[in-house]
Enzyme design. Structure first.
Site, PDB file in Angstrom:
ATOM      1  N   SER A 136      43.493  23.570 -23.815  1.00  0.00           N
ATOM      2  CA  SER A 136      42.897  22.617 -24.737  1.00  0.00           C
ATOM      3  C   SER A 136      41.445  22.336 -24.400  1.00  0.00           C
ATOM      4  CB  SER A 136      43.698  21.310 -24.753  1.00  0.00           C
ATOM      5  OG  SER A 136      43.303  20.496 -23.680  1.00  0.00           O
ATOM      6  N   GLY A 137      40.823  21.534 -25.270  1.00  0.00           N
ATOM      7  CA  GLY A 137      39.415  21.188 -25.114  1.00  0.00           C
ATOM      8  C   GLY A 137      39.186  19.953 -24.252  1.00  0.00           C
ATOM      9  N   ASP A 138      40.267  19.384 -23.694  1.00  0.00           N
ATOM     10  CA  ASP A 138      40.084  18.228 -22.820  1.00  0.00           C
ATOM     11  C   ASP A 138      41.181  18.269 -21.754  1.00  0.00           C
ATOM     12  OD1 ASP A 138      39.249  15.678 -21.812  1.00  0.00           O
ATOM     13  OD2 ASP A 138      38.474  15.161 -23.789  1.00  0.00           O
ATOM     14  N   ASP A 139      41.401  17.151 -21.037  1.00  0.00           N
ATOM     15  CA  ASP A 139      42.375  17.152 -19.949  1.00  0.00           C
ATOM     16  C   ASP A 139      43.751  17.631 -20.433  1.00  0.00           C
ATOM     17  OD1 ASP A 139      40.371  15.879 -18.356  1.00  0.00           O
ATOM     18  OD2 ASP A 139      40.951  13.946 -19.212  1.00  0.00           O
TER      19      ASP A 139
END
Ligand SMILES: *[C@@H]1O[C@H](CO)[C@@H](O)[C@H](O)[C@H]1NC(C)=O
Ligand SMILES: *[C@@H]1O[C@H](CO)[C@@H](O)[C@H](O)[C@H]1NC(C)=O
Ligand SMILES: *[C@@H]1O[C@H](CO)[C@@H](O)[C@H](O)[C@H]1NC(C)=O
Ligand SMILES: *[C@@H]1O[C@H](CO)[C@@H](O)[C@H](O)[C@H]1NC(C)=O
Ligand SMILES: *[C@@H]1O[C@H](CO)[C@@H](O)[C@H](O)[C@H]1NC(C)=O
Ligand SMILES: *[C@@H]1O[C@H](CO)[C@@H](O)[C@H](O)[C@H]1NC(C)=O
Ligand SMILES: *[C@@H]1O[C@H](CO)[C@@H](O)[C@H](O)[C@H]1NC(C)=O
Length: 482
Positions: free
Chosen positions: A263-266
């Protein structure tokens, strides 16, 4: 369909399905009658509870053509099923097809949503299909926008007991692209929706699904207890904004296992409220186990603790974690003004490849909801344990940055081998305002961590006891229940 619809208003649903069963059995051509035959397909799945009643979305006017909105069909089906909450519980079955829908509510307890492996819930891109709801009390405002509320999540529920959202790896497609574009252009008046958000609920299972392209966070259990998230695949472009994987928020007794997240974050972000709102709400996340997580997150953490941690985070156990091409491992993010605590964190058996930092703690994350935070509200960061870690192709071993006058203490790091990239940082351990110990770690840690010598390797302990969530009984459910 209209006739069936009217019948449903008057008749017990399982009688209808029984009738359809007879019709299908009489029909020798199983393929052509396939649409209805799915009701009778035998399937089994593991769940915390099985249900006495089951209906299909098609029985309530659902159309799986990818273009017809099913928002009303979801509401009709769930409204109908709510009569069974005290009569053995109910299941809504989503057959193969592409089921376009706006936000809908799970408004009944003892309920299961089951997605066939070829079922895709397609999130509507029409903003009018997404009601605006209040900000969370522990956040005071939406995450994206200072004013106004937030779009309700695709699947939303509050004040429920015993909810299962599962499937045979069916898909929930958030179709997030227009949301990301508008967010980047600052064109949204409200905070973007999540895919699944359940508030104030007890006994929750989310499993056996693939979630793709969420407009923002994917799975957000908040103010819940006894939560199992298992066997979930989450995929979003690594450049998409805030597409966090799984965010347990002010929850007690949670288990996240066997998940694969790109994903694009945590990949996992553990939270408990934001500055003065989170402090006054005062609800920690505690007793959390995360195991067998595989993560790719080039710009974020494999597991983040914070940055919203104002209600406190306590007793987190992470084990058997694999990450490739991620920014950092188990990262603590906090700030002056957050208050709260992060304590009793235990991490073991991480295998990491291509990382910017293996260890990262940040005491000056900033990012406040407003200017009313209390500058005297200092977070307590204490008793953080990491052991049995192998990392390769790492740029910098550690960046451990506490808060002046608020030392992050009792950090323990043992049995860690870090292989460096071709162009590593000259300074491998940069530590400020932290205290703790280490043994058997290469490259050699900073002087603020005290060398205990190799024989003290057992010092960074991992609890021997199991958490209550590991004792929850899982049953095998099948459609023969109705
Ligand atoms: C779901 O419930 C919330 C309140 O609990 C409400 O604000 C929202 O409009 C409901 N959503 C739908 C789609 O009915
Ligand atoms: C849900 O539960 C919370 C906490 O007990 C309570 O404050 C809230 O009013 C309840 N909401 C609804 C819609 O029942
Ligand atoms: C579920 O589907 C995803 C996407 O197609 C796939 O990557 C994953 O391996 C599947 N998981 C299982 C358990 O079959
Ligand atoms: C946001 O609010 C502004 C001002 O009230 C309005 O002109 C605009 O249409 C709104 N945008 C959306 C996407 O609702
Ligand atoms: C050190 O960590 C490695 C990798 O997890 C593990 O195989 C090994 O058993 C650990 N050694 C000790 C003494 O715990
Ligand atoms: C090692 O990491 C660098 C980034 O620091 C990356 O460009 C390179 O592809 C990685 N090498 C391998 C063998 O994974
Ligand atoms: C080390 O970290 C401090 C902040 O904690 C920063 O100011 C400093 O520039 C860093 N040093 C290096 C060499 O990266």
């Amino acid at each position: 369909m209209d006739e069936l619809w009217t019948n449903l208003r008057r008749t017990q649903v399982f009688n209808i399905i029984g009738l359809l069963g007879v019709l299908v059995l009489l029909n020798t051509n199983g393929v052509e009658s396939g649409k209805k035959a799915h009701n009778l397909e035998s399937f089994q799945y593991p769940a915390i509870s099985c249900r006495a009643h089951s209906v299909s979305l098609e029985d309530f006017g659902g159309v799986g053509d990818g273009t017809t909105s099913n928002t009303r069909a979801f509401k009709a089906a769930i409204d109908h099923l709510s009569q069974f909450a005290t009569d053995g519980g109910s299941q809504l079955y989503i057959p193969p097809g592409k089921w376009l829908t706006g936000s809908f509510n799970i408004s009944t307890s003892h309920f299961t949503l089951y997605l066939h492996k070829d079922a895709v819930l397609l999130a509507s891109q029409d903003e009018s299909e997404w009601p605006i709801i209040e900000p969370l009390p522990s956040y005071g405002r939406g995450r994206d926008n200072a004013e106004g509320g937030r779009y309700s999540s695709l699947i939303f529920g509050t004040n429920l007991t015993d909810i299962v959202i599962t499937g045979d790896n069916g898909t929930i497609d958030g179709q997030g692209e227009p949301w990301w574009t508008k967010f980047r252009a600052k064109e949204l008046n409200y905070t973007r929706p999540y895919l699944i958000e359940i508030l104030y609920s007890e006994k929750l299972q989310i499993s056996g699904l693939t979630l793709i392209n969420s407009p923002s966070w994917n799975i957000h259990p908040t103010y819940c207890s006894n939560v199992i998230v298992q066997g979930i695949t989450i995929l979003a472009p690594v450049t998409s904004p805030n597409t966090d994987g799984i965010n347990p928020d002010s929850c007690t007794n949670t288990r996240i296992e066997d998940c694969y997240i790109v994903s694009g974050d945590d990949c996992v972000a553990v939270k408990s409220g934001w500055d003065e709102y989170g402090i006054s709400f005062g609800m920690p996340t505690k007793q959390l186990v995360i195991r067998r997580l595989t993560c790719i997150s080039p710009t974020s953490a494999v597991i983040a603790l914070g940055s919203e941690m104002s209600g406190g985070i306590e007793d987190v156990r992470a084990e058997d974690i694999t990450a490739i091409d991620s920014e950092s491992g188990v990262r603590i993010k906090t700030s002056i003004g957050r208050g709260g605590f992060v304590k009793k964190v235990y991490v073991r058996r991480m295998t990491l490849k291509t990382m910017k930092w293996v260890f990262w703690m940040t005491g000056n994350y900033g990012n406040h909801p407003d200017n009313n935070y209390d500058p005297k509200a200092l977070p307590v960061i204490q008793n953080i344990n990491y052991r049995d870690i192998v990392a390769e192709n790492v740029t910098m071993a550690a960046r451990l940055e506490g808060i002046p006058g608020d030392t992050f203490s009792d950090i323990c790091i043992s049995n860690v081998t870090i292989g460096l990239t071709e162009k590593p940082k000259e300074l491998q351990w940069n530590c400020t305002d932290i205290a703790g110990i280490w043994s058997d770690v290469t490259p050699k840690p900073c002087d603020l961590l005290l060398d205990q010598g190799p024989e003290k390797i057992k010092q960074c302990k991992f609890p021997e006891n199991s958490l209550p969530i590991d004792n929850i009984k899982i049953r095998t459910c099948c459609n023969k229940n109705f």
